[in-house]
Motif scaffolding. Structure first.
Motif, PDB file in Angstrom:
ATOM      1  N   LEU A 243       1.399  26.027  11.953  1.00 22.70           N
ATOM      2  CA  LEU A 243       0.577  24.863  11.607  1.00 22.70           C
ATOM      3  C   LEU A 243       1.099  24.157  10.359  1.00 22.70           C
ATOM      4  O   LEU A 243       0.770  23.011  10.092  1.00 22.70           O
ATOM      5  CB  LEU A 243      -0.873  25.309  11.381  1.00 22.70           C
ATOM      6  N   ARG A 244       1.951  24.852   9.595  1.00 30.72           N
ATOM      7  CA  ARG A 244       2.355  24.336   8.292  1.00 30.72           C
ATOM      8  C   ARG A 244       3.092  23.003   8.419  1.00 30.72           C
ATOM      9  O   ARG A 244       4.082  22.886   9.125  1.00 30.72           O
ATOM     10  CB  ARG A 244       3.228  25.359   7.572  1.00 30.72           C
ATOM     11  N   GLY A 245       2.574  22.016   7.729  1.00 28.34           N
ATOM     12  CA  GLY A 245       3.212  20.705   7.741  1.00 28.34           C
ATOM     13  C   GLY A 245       3.094  19.976   9.070  1.00 28.34           C
ATOM     14  O   GLY A 245       3.779  18.988   9.295  1.00 28.34           O
ATOM     15  N   SER A 246       2.215  20.465   9.924  1.00 26.02           N
ATOM     16  CA  SER A 246       2.080  19.881  11.259  1.00 26.02           C
ATOM     17  C   SER A 246       0.994  18.802  11.216  1.00 26.02           C
ATOM     18  O   SER A 246      -0.096  18.965  11.735  1.00 26.02           O
ATOM     19  CB  SER A 246       1.734  20.995  12.250  1.00 26.02           C
ATOM     20  N   ARG A 247       1.336  17.690  10.609  1.00 23.98           N
ATOM     21  CA  ARG A 247       0.328  16.635  10.403  1.00 23.98           C
ATOM     22  C   ARG A 247      -0.069  15.970  11.712  1.00 23.98           C
ATOM     23  O   ARG A 247      -1.081  15.280  11.778  1.00 23.98           O
ATOM     24  CB  ARG A 247       0.865  15.590   9.426  1.00 23.98           C
ATOM     25  N   GLU A 248       0.738  16.194  12.738  1.00 22.59           N
ATOM     26  CA  GLU A 248       0.405  15.674  14.061  1.00 22.59           C
ATOM     27  C   GLU A 248      -0.909  16.285  14.565  1.00 22.59           C
ATOM     28  O   GLU A 248      -1.577  15.714  15.410  1.00 22.59           O
ATOM     29  CB  GLU A 248       1.565  15.991  15.014  1.00 22.59           C
ATOM     30  N   ARG A 249      -1.275  17.443  14.006  1.00 13.44           N
ATOM     31  CA  ARG A 249      -2.514  18.084  14.460  1.00 13.44           C
ATOM     32  C   ARG A 249      -3.722  17.616  13.660  1.00 13.44           C
ATOM     33  O   ARG A 249      -4.816  18.149  13.811  1.00 13.44           O
ATOM     34  CB  ARG A 249      -2.404  19.614  14.372  1.00 13.44           C
ATOM     35  N   LEU A 250      -3.504  16.626  12.802  1.00  9.04           N
ATOM     36  CA  LEU A 250      -4.610  16.044  12.040  1.00  9.04           C
ATOM     37  C   LEU A 250      -4.823  14.602  12.474  1.00  9.04           C
ATOM     38  O   LEU A 250      -3.867  13.906  12.841  1.00  9.04           O
ATOM     39  CB  LEU A 250      -4.303  16.053  10.535  1.00  9.04           C
ATOM     40  N   ARG A 251      -6.054  14.140  12.425  1.00 10.42           N
ATOM     41  CA  ARG A 251      -6.372  12.735  12.610  1.00 10.42           C
ATOM     42  C   ARG A 251      -7.350  12.316  11.521  1.00 10.42           C
ATOM     43  O   ARG A 251      -8.174  13.131  11.082  1.00 10.42           O
ATOM     44  CB  ARG A 251      -7.005  12.477  13.987  1.00 10.42           C
ATOM     45  N   ALA A 252      -7.240  11.042  11.126  1.00 13.36           N
ATOM     46  CA  ALA A 252      -8.098  10.529  10.061  1.00 13.36           C
ATOM     47  C   ALA A 252      -9.259   9.746  10.651  1.00 13.36           C
ATOM     48  O   ALA A 252      -9.095   9.028  11.629  1.00 13.36           O
ATOM     49  CB  ALA A 252      -7.281   9.631   9.134  1.00 13.36           C
ATOM     50  N   LEU A 253     -10.414   9.913  10.045  1.00 11.32           N
ATOM     51  CA  LEU A 253     -11.585   9.132  10.453  1.00 11.32           C
ATOM     52  C   LEU A 253     -12.156   8.458   9.213  1.00 11.32           C
ATOM     53  O   LEU A 253     -12.634   9.135   8.302  1.00 11.32           O
ATOM     54  CB  LEU A 253     -12.643  10.048  11.089  1.00 11.32           C
ATOM     55  N   GLY A 254     -12.056   7.143   9.172  1.00  6.75           N
ATOM     56  CA  GLY A 254     -12.648   6.407   8.063  1.00  6.75           C
ATOM     57  C   GLY A 254     -11.753   6.326   6.833  1.00  6.75           C
ATOM     58  O   GLY A 254     -12.242   6.096   5.730  1.00  6.75           O
ATOM     59  N   LEU A 255     -10.439   6.557   7.001  1.00  8.46           N
ATOM     60  CA  LEU A 255      -9.519   6.346   5.874  1.00  8.46           C
ATOM     61  C   LEU A 255      -8.809   5.007   6.066  1.00  8.46           C
ATOM     62  O   LEU A 255      -8.586   4.567   7.191  1.00  8.46           O
ATOM     63  CB  LEU A 255      -8.471   7.467   5.812  1.00  8.46           C
TER      64      LEU A 255
ATOM     65  N   PHE B 279     -10.381  15.405   2.575  1.00 11.87           N
ATOM     66  CA  PHE B 279     -10.544  16.519   3.518  1.00 11.87           C
ATOM     67  C   PHE B 279     -11.669  16.234   4.514  1.00 11.87           C
ATOM     68  O   PHE B 279     -11.566  16.581   5.692  1.00 11.87           O
ATOM     69  CB  PHE B 279     -10.859  17.822   2.767  1.00 11.87           C
ATOM     70  N   ASP B 280     -12.734  15.609   4.024  1.00 12.61           N
ATOM     71  CA  ASP B 280     -13.887  15.362   4.889  1.00 12.61           C
ATOM     72  C   ASP B 280     -13.650  14.188   5.843  1.00 12.61           C
ATOM     73  O   ASP B 280     -14.515  13.876   6.666  1.00 12.61           O
ATOM     74  CB  ASP B 280     -15.137  15.113   4.037  1.00 12.61           C
ATOM     75  N   HIS B 281     -12.501  13.528   5.696  1.00 11.33           N
ATOM     76  CA  HIS B 281     -12.141  12.443   6.614  1.00 11.33           C
ATOM     77  C   HIS B 281     -10.969  12.848   7.505  1.00 11.33           C
ATOM     78  O   HIS B 281     -10.350  11.994   8.125  1.00 11.33           O
ATOM     79  CB  HIS B 281     -11.791  11.176   5.821  1.00 11.33           C
ATOM     80  N   LEU B 282     -10.657  14.132   7.542  1.00 10.34           N
ATOM     81  CA  LEU B 282      -9.580  14.620   8.397  1.00 10.34           C
ATOM     82  C   LEU B 282     -10.170  15.517   9.479  1.00 10.34           C
ATOM     83  O   LEU B 282     -11.001  16.379   9.191  1.00 10.34           O
ATOM     84  CB  LEU B 282      -8.546  15.412   7.572  1.00 10.34           C
ATOM     85  N   LEU B 283      -9.723  15.312  10.686  1.00  7.12           N
ATOM     86  CA  LEU B 283     -10.216  16.105  11.810  1.00  7.12           C
ATOM     87  C   LEU B 283      -9.048  16.840  12.459  1.00  7.12           C
ATOM     88  O   LEU B 283      -7.942  16.299  12.572  1.00  7.12           O
ATOM     89  CB  LEU B 283     -10.897  15.191  12.834  1.00  7.12           C
ATOM     90  N   LEU B 284      -9.329  18.059  12.898  1.00  8.89           N
ATOM     91  CA  LEU B 284      -8.277  18.886  13.491  1.00  8.89           C
ATOM     92  C   LEU B 284      -8.218  18.697  15.006  1.00  8.89           C
ATOM     93  O   LEU B 284      -9.214  18.347  15.640  1.00  8.89           O
ATOM     94  CB  LEU B 284      -8.548  20.357  13.175  1.00  8.89           C
ATOM     95  N   ASP B 285      -7.068  18.953  15.520  1.00  8.41           N
ATOM     96  CA  ASP B 285      -6.823  18.868  16.955  1.00  8.41           C
ATOM     97  C   ASP B 285      -7.282  20.174  17.627  1.00  8.41           C
ATOM     98  O   ASP B 285      -7.524  21.178  16.959  1.00  8.41           O
ATOM     99  CB  ASP B 285      -5.312  18.679  17.155  1.00  8.41           C
ATOM    100  N   ALA B 286      -7.420  20.157  18.941  1.00  8.38           N
ATOM    101  CA  ALA B 286      -7.633  21.391  19.689  1.00  8.38           C
ATOM    102  C   ALA B 286      -7.023  21.238  21.077  1.00  8.38           C
ATOM    103  O   ALA B 286      -6.745  20.130  21.520  1.00  8.38           O
ATOM    104  CB  ALA B 286      -9.125  21.712  19.800  1.00  8.38           C
TER     105      ALA B 286
END
Lengths: 508, 290
Positions: free
Chosen positions: A479-491, A112-119
């Motif tokens: 937002l449900r299942g909308s993984r396109e709105r997430l980005r990973a940092l450091g995974l 969770f701490d390596h996931l960033l949300l879109d805006a």
């Protein structure tokens, strides 16, 4: 004097003697028996008993108490850490299995701490949740394979839904309370959670300890649990709940049963669990009528038959094969799959299980959601994600990964005073939460606790709405299942592939 | 396009009671097997349902409707594997007669009624049963009385594996299982309360009991008519001679069982019984380091 031990105290209790007014409140407040008064009425601490729960610190009127880490130096070893050395000593002294409480404290990767949300920016305007409606309402339960809308009775009247829906649980916010049994927590905790669930428009979960008669007024906001020990489970209990949860496993202790020691089975717990006082309450590791998906289906439908077809949730711990297991659970007829990640809390578990068994909830959500989509059965059950949900940010990310709602347990207890000292299994909780000792349980005023829990849920719901607005959607469903709105940092790439999230810096 | 009422495809869902959420209850719609109700005939206080080909969901709805209408005896004819008969029914003075072989989870969560099966029964009888009486004239399958808290189960013939698992007693509630024939492995596993009696009646080359008897047992008692070898027992239990109180209790329960099933209790009681009981009520008391 206790027997000689190599295990030196973890904490030091420091009392400012000039500030201390010798009121004795610390002696009274400490559930661990740290303090006694000497001949001059000065509180003298036994450091070895301190759990750093801060009850005495909080209630000292002179602000005279400080708890410090014991600075005692151990020869450094990354391999044989001081914690491991202490564990060996404790086991060498007792020959026992190490027990612990709460979720794991080991520094595993927190995805969770390596996931960033879109805006939204410029071309896709964001929404102001303070002025525009923001829909957090969530329905848990089986959704139809397709819906049919007709017009009147075929005579062109106003449109109406012709498909008849399965029963749903309606949540005002995508948060449910995790199962915590009366026995592991006090009755006042159950009362507080029931009141808070009603006030927040969501559901508490009884855990495997039955439903105390005092909670009956709240039964529309209660999910009752049926676990392997079947404690307190009878026809009226099943019918009392808004839904029934079959507990197969728990994230903190996958694959093992429960054991509430006889010392905690007092009169009230005995009545609610329907077992004699003072006997051990042993929950077997498996349900002995469930050895297959077909057997699980049998119990699901036995409960549906006994309850007039209420929604049935099946709680499983997240283990390596969780996607296939969840598929089987859905095919068995569960309306809700409750996934409990390995960082979830517990009232008592062997440390080796808590710290070393299972997989993280983030990965479990993603692989289960994907599997159910691939098989075309995602609509047949809702996914509730729990076991390591610590904040509203975790909830938003869990939903973006594919969950319908999140289950929260530890955070609710923290709201009511828990300081995460991880000693729930001792029954000495000074905050009156994980204990049955009357002088301790009465410390928690249910109405005060309910207000704090309700405040937390309200605050988190506002925060979720803020994020939705920033992301540019006006319903949690969007937002449900909308993984396109997430980005990973450091995974690493493999983890990103498994959870279906791109690295930060990659656009759409 | 406006669909005509005939052309509307209804999505099959299960029936549901109105929940707290305000969602309208679903009803059985097209596509469900055995949708047709069984023919009901009334004979005074007894109602017969012809269960041939009736889906269990429909059959159990019919039973509950009749019970709700105050029928004191429901006789189910031509039963063939329908599950959950009597499940979750809370009623005193109700008798359900099952003519045929009922399906799994007969009398699960049941609270009060009497169920008499005139044939063999399958798995999961009296699962988490609270009160009531289940009589089986033939054999019964696995996991009889799982988590059973009260009431009685009288099986005339043999039973399968894991019978009486995690039975428990509480207050006035005291579950009893009496078996006329033989039992397979894991008899009384995790047993926490209540009583089981195994009689081993009739001629059979099968052993009286399987292995792992009373594994994890920490409460209650098992009486067996005949001998049990040490290797058949779980490590938590031992076999001892019954005390006079035990013998009186055996006589009481066996007499009632024989009355129900038409055995001669004098003959049944003429052979010695053994008592299987746990060494401790706290088998895991010293397992942990705090």
């Amino acid at each position: 004097m206790a027997e000689m031990t190599f295990v030196r105290p973890e904490f030091r209790v420091r009392i400012d003697r000039e500030a201390c007014i010798k009121c004795g409140r610390c002696v009274h407040q400490c559930g661990w028996g740290v303090y006694h008064l000497d001949a001059d009425d000065r509180p003298m601490p036994d450091h070895s008993k301190c759990a750093a729960c801060h009850r005495c610190v909080t209630f000292c009127p002179a602000d005279a108490i400080t708890i410090e880490k014991n600075p005692l130096a151990y020869k450094e070893s990354d391999s044989m850490s001081s914690a491991l050395r202490k564990a060996v000593w404790r086991q060498a002294e007792t020959g026992g299995v190490l027990l612990t409480g709460m979720g794991t404290d080991k520094p595993y990767l927190r995805i969770f701490d390596h996931l960033l949300l879109d805006a939204c920016q410029v071309t896709n305007p964001s929404i102001d949740p303070l002025r525009e409606p923001m829909e957090l309402r969530t329905f848990l339960g089986r959704k139809p394979d397709s819906i049919v809308v007709g017009y009147g009775n075929g005579d062109g009247g106003p449109p109406k839904l012709l498909t008849e829906l399965d029963p749903q649980l309606m949540l005002e916010t995508p948060i449910v309370f995790g199962g915590m049994s009366f026995g592991s927590v006090s009755l006042n905790v159950h009362r507080a959670l029931a009141m808070a669930a009603k006030a927040s428009g969501t559901f508490m979960n009884t855990g495997e300890g039955g439903l105390h008669a005092d909670l009956e007024p709240y039964q529309d906001n209660i999910i009752v649990q049926c676990a392997s020990g079947r404690f307190g489970v009878h026809a009226d209990y099943l019918q009392a709940g808004a839904a029934v949860e079959i507990k197969i496993g728990q994230g903190a202790k996958p694959g093992i049963g429960g054991h509430l020691p006889g010392e905690k089975i007092d009169e009230q717990v005995s009545t609610t669990r329907m077992i004699p006082q003072g006997t051990d309450a042993l929950s077997p590791a498996p349900h002995h009528d469930i050895y297959s998906i077909e057997d699980l289906r049998q119990l699901i439908y036995a409960i549906k038959e006994a309850t007039g077809y209420k929604p049935v949730s099946v709680k499983i711990a997240c283990v390596h094969n969780v996607a296939a297991i969840a598929s089987g659970v859905v095919r068995a007829g569960a309306d809700i799959v409750y996934l409990d990640g390995f960082k979830g809390g517990t009232g008592a578990a062997p440390t080796i299980i808590r710290d070393h068994v299972g997989i993280p909830i983030e990965i479990a959500i993603a692989v289960v959601d994907q599997r159910l989509r691939d098989e075309g059965i995602r609509n047949r059950a809702s996914i509730v994600a729990a076991g390591g949900i610590r904040s509203s940010a975790d909830i938003v990310k869990a939903i973006a990964l594919g969950a319908d709602a999140c289950g929260v347990g530890t955070a609710l207890l923290v709201a009511m005073g828990c300081h995460v000292c991880q000693k729930c299994h001792t029954g000495c909780c000074s905050w009156g939460i994980t204990t049955q000792r009357p002088e301790l349980t009465r410390r928690l005023d249910p109405e005060w606790g309910a207000e704090r829990v309700s405040n937390l849920i309200r605050a988190w719901s506002h925060e979720i709405a803020e994020v939705l607005g920033a992301v540019g959607v006006n319903a949690i469903e969007s937002l449900r299942g909308s993984r396109e709105r997430l980005r990973a940092l450091g995974l690493d790439q493999t983890t990103m592939d498994i959870i279906g999230v791109k690295p930060a810096g990659v656009g759409h | 396009m406006t669909p005509s009422s005939e052309s509307v495809r209804r999505v099959p869902t299960g029936p549901a009671r109105r929940g707290p959420t305000g969602i309208e209850p679903a009803r059985i719609t097209a596509g469900q097997p055995g949708l047709e109700s069984g023919l009901v005939t009334r004979d005074g206080d007894t109602a017969h349902i012809d269960a041939r080909g009736v889906y269990y969901k429909t059959l159990n709805e019919q039973i509950r409707e009749l019970v709700g209408a105050g029928v004191s005896t429901v006789a189910l004819d031509n039963v063939n594997g329908q599950r959950y008969i009597g499940a979750g029914i809370s009623a005193d003075h109700l008798t359900i007669l099952v003519n045929g072989v009922p399906g799994n989870d007969l009398a699960a969560f049941m609270d009060g009624p009497t169920v008499i099966v005139d044939d063999n029964a399958q798995d999961g009888i009296a699962n988490t049963m609270n009160r009531g009486l289940v009589v089986v004239r033939g054999d019964a399958g696995d996991v009889v009385g799982y988590g059973m808290r009260g009431g009685r189960v009288y099986v005339r013939g043999d039973v399968g594996y894991r019978v009486g698992i995690h039975m428990k007693a509480y207050g006035e509630q005291h579950p009893v299982i009496v078996i006329g024939g033989r039992a397979r492995d894991f008899f009384g596993e995790y047993m926490a309360g209540g009583e089981m009696i195994l009689l081993g009646l009739g001629d059979s080359s099968e052993p009286l009991l399987g292995s792992y008897v009373g594994t994890g047992m920490h409460g209650g008692v098992i009486y067996v008519r005949g001998s049990v070898q040490g290797h058949q027992l779980g490590k938590e239990v031992s076999v001892v001679d019954p005390s006079p109180e035990d013998t009186a209790r055996i006589e009481e329960l066996v007499t009632d069982f024989c009355r129900v099933h038409g055995f001669d209790e004098t003959e049944v009681l003429s052979q010695p019984f053994g008592k299987i009981a746990p060494f401790t009520h706290r088998p895991y008391g010293k397992l942990y380091a705090y």
